[in-house]
Write a protein that holds these residues in place. Structure first.
Motif, mmCIF file in Angstrom:
data_model
loop_
_atom_site.group_PDB
_atom_site.id
_atom_site.type_symbol
_atom_site.label_atom_id
_atom_site.label_comp_id
_atom_site.label_asym_id
_atom_site.label_seq_id
_atom_site.Cartn_x
_atom_site.Cartn_y
_atom_site.Cartn_z
ATOM 1 N N SER A 93 0.844 -1.186 0.000
ATOM 2 C CA SER A 93 0.000 0.000 0.000
ATOM 3 C C SER A 93 0.884 1.242 0.000
ATOM 4 N N HIS A 94 0.223 2.403 -0.118
ATOM 5 C CA HIS A 94 0.938 3.673 -0.070
ATOM 6 C C HIS A 94 0.891 4.251 1.345
ATOM 7 N N ASP A 167 -3.974 -0.550 -3.090
ATOM 8 C CA ASP A 167 -4.782 0.596 -2.652
ATOM 9 C C ASP A 167 -4.786 1.725 -3.679
ATOM 10 N N ARG A 168 -4.585 1.385 -4.942
ATOM 11 C CA ARG A 168 -4.646 2.421 -5.988
ATOM 12 C C ARG A 168 -5.218 1.810 -7.252
ATOM 13 N N ASN A 260 -1.271 8.461 -0.409
ATOM 14 C CA ASN A 260 -2.044 8.358 -1.647
ATOM 15 C C ASN A 260 -2.491 9.775 -2.010
ATOM 16 N N TYR A 262 -4.094 11.515 -4.048
ATOM 17 C CA TYR A 262 -5.181 11.809 -4.983
ATOM 18 C C TYR A 262 -6.494 11.513 -4.270
ATOM 19 N N PHE A 264 -9.056 9.603 -3.116
ATOM 20 C CA PHE A 264 -9.248 8.155 -3.061
ATOM 21 C C PHE A 264 -10.713 7.774 -2.900
#
Length: 266
Positions: A93-94, A167-168, A260, A262, A264
């Motif tokens: 994940s980020h 997660d993206r 992340n 952006y 989400f």
């Protein structure tokens, strides 16, 4: 010294990188429900910590392998997959500094293959490959011709470990919409389809920065099927929900280390 300079640079980054700033601001303001001042403070800390993780990676590039202390929660789970003849998937994940696990979590029993963004600087990619290769880690860049799909299948067929960001969402991804931290969000399911197809375990791995020179790794298995007769879709749904729950749990403890940048949530 790098951290001290970064403390000032981050302010300008927040001002001029509005897209990333707005995404993280909304994350604290609307998802966590913090007040105006607290959201602004947390957004600054988020950017500051992200800058630190980048500096930490370059410190390792420079050969400072012993600069950081590492604590692993769930070491036995990692030992299980590297000692098994079968493959495994690590759902990354980020959050935190996932890549640094490739430099600090050393082992020579089983190759770990990480999916990465394919358009990164060739110079950086070459250097990362060189250093990570010494720790039995290789990188699989996502290619426009989809050739990385063949490499992914080869890795799992050979019984190696595959690391994939979960997660993206990118165009063309298989997705599922889940309730995440109180609001609907989309998650990719490609890693889980592979896990079911090859019948391999799935682990979450979060690498959290605890202090300037200390990282803590949290490992957890999420392939907890209560019924072996479940369909492929049902197993994929279980994995996706378990990943989202693990991610939510870690963000409740370390909200500032969500990178992340952006929007989400839907």
């Amino acid at each position: 010294l790098g951290y001290a300079i970064l403390a000032f640079v981050v302010v300008f980054y927040m001002i001029f990188n509005r897209k990333g700033f707005n995404a993280i601001w909304c994350y604290f303001r609307k998802i966590h429900g913090y007040g105006f001042i607290k959201s602004l403070t947390k957004t600054y800390m988020n950017h500051f910590l992200f800058g630190q993780t980048i500096l930490d990676k370059f410190a390792l590039f420079a050969g400072k392998e012993n600069a950081f202390k590492l604590t692993v929660v769930g070491q036995e789970l990692f030992d299980d997959i590297i000692n098994s003849p079968n493959g495994a998937i690590i759902a990354s994940s980020h959050v935190g500094n996932f890549e640094i696990s490739g430099y600090l979590l050393r082992q020579n029993k089983k190759r770990i293959n990480g999916i990465i963004f394919g358009d990164e600087s060739p110079v950086i990619q070459e250097y990362r490959n060189k250093i990570l290769g010494e720790n039995n880690v290789s990188l699989i860049p996502v290619a426009s011709d989809m050739s990385h799909i063949f490499k992914i299948n080869e890795v799992l067929t050979k019984g190696e470990i595959l690391s994939m960001p979960c997660d993206r969402v990118f165009t063309g991804n298989k997705i599922v919409t889940l309730d995440f931290m109180g609001k609907p969000a989309q998650f990719p399911t490609g890693a889980y389809h592979l896990a079911v197809k090859f019948n391999v375990p799935v682990l979450t791995l979060f690498v959290i920065k605890e202090s300037a020179k200390h990282y803590r790794i949290f490992l957890k298995r999420i392939d907890t099927y209560n019924n072996d007769s479940l369909s492929v879709k049902e197993k994929v749904d279980v994995l996706a929900r378990n990943f989202a729950a693990s991610l939510e749990s870690i963000l409740e403890k370390y909200p500032e280390q969500w990178y992340n940048f952006y929007k989400f949530w839907n």
